[in-house]
Design a protein around this motif. Structure first.
Motif: not given
Length: 302
Positions: A188, A194, A190, A176, A197, A234
């Motif tokens: 965080k 992005c 995701v 991830d 990240a 997550h």
């Protein structure tokens, strides 16, 4: 509560005066005490830079344990040679920082007590609530070797942890992306790339289950901030005791103050090019398994 009547012919800074009276205090403790309104000068909260003078009254709302200078507990060395140390950090202390009790300070005190140079440099870090193995270098050559090996992922790190929830599937290599929020001190996860990240790769294997809980062995492939804690949260299986990413209701119910996460294994590569460190080739070091591992295995903790 302690009440001090200042006796000083010349004005002196409040923080310096207090550290002279109580050597156990440092700037970190004083700043924390001031934020919590536990230091009053002539009945008022004043900055630590305030000059105190003869006749001033200081009240400290601190207990004796906070004011007494106690010897540091010895550091636990899993391995030591002329170049490096593998130390076992207990949960609840920082690896380094202004606190009077940190892993680095314990290591330095232990080296000094054994008649050795107290020079030691941290080569990586663990969160305060995480226990387990930390590498420290005793010289520049070892520092360069260890930091480069960690950066190149040549030193494998495995962890043991207890999750609130059983991960599915029982074995997985998760890929991830992680976004860091420096202002809030959190990260965080995701699923797609992005802006800002970074890729995170975390492998896990379920070793045992007990009621709502699971004992996992986790391999840290990439090494990002809070990676294991955030990645498991997550997928809906936060680490027990994790107040930042976890289930605080479960943490309170099961009386976990720190996250049930231990840096359990360090594995050096099978081949090492540098002759001075070749004796470490293939070496594997383990921390003692935390108590919660046994309680999951025997079903005591559910």
């Amino acid at each position: 509560m302690k009440e001090l009547h200042v006796k000083s012919l010349l004005p002196v800074r409040l923080d310096n005066y207090l550290m002279e009276q109580y050597p156990a205090l440092n700037l970190g403790r004083l700043n924390k005490a001031l934020r919590e309104n536990k230091i009053k000068l002539n009945g008022k909260k004043q900055p630590l830079a305030t000059r105190v003078q003869n006749g001033d009254v200081i009240r400290l709302f601190l207990n004796d344990d906070q004011l007494e200078k106690k010897p540091l507990p010895p550091a636990v060395f899993v391995y030591e040679d002329d170049d490096l140390i593998v130390a076992n950090k207990p949960a609840g202390i920082e690896v380094d920082g202004p606190a009077s009790d940190t892993l680095l300070k314990r290591v330095q005190a232990t080296l000094s007590a054994n008649g050795h140079s107290a020079q030691a440099v941290l080569c990586h870090r663990l969160d305060t609530g995480t226990s387990g193995l930390i590498l420290l270098a005793k010289n520049k050559a070892a520092e360069h070797f260890l930091t480069e090996a960690i950066k190149a992922r040549k030193i494998q790190k495995k962890y043991l942890c207890v999750t609130f929830g059983r991960p599915q599937p029982p074995v997985e290599l998760m890929h991830d992306y992680l976004i860091k929020d420096a202002q809030r001190g959190v990260v965080k996860i995701v699923p797609s790339p992005c802006s800002g990240a970074k890729e995170v790769i975390t492998g896990y294997e379920t070793l045992a289950v007990s009621g709502r809980l699971a004992l996992l062995e986790v391999e840290l492939v990439t090494g990002r901030t809070h990676q294991i804690r955030a990645h498991l949260a997550h997928i809906g299986c936060p680490i027990l005791g994790d107040s930042k990413y976890g289930n605080n209701t479960a943490n309170r119910e099961l009386h976990f103050k720190y996250q049930a996460l231990c840096a359990w294994e360090l594995r050096f590569p099978a081949q090492i090019e540098q002759p001075e460190f070749s004796h470490l080739a293939g070496r594997v070091f383990h921390a003692e398994k935390p108590w919660y591992c046994h309680q999951i295995t025997d079903g005591t903790l559910r």
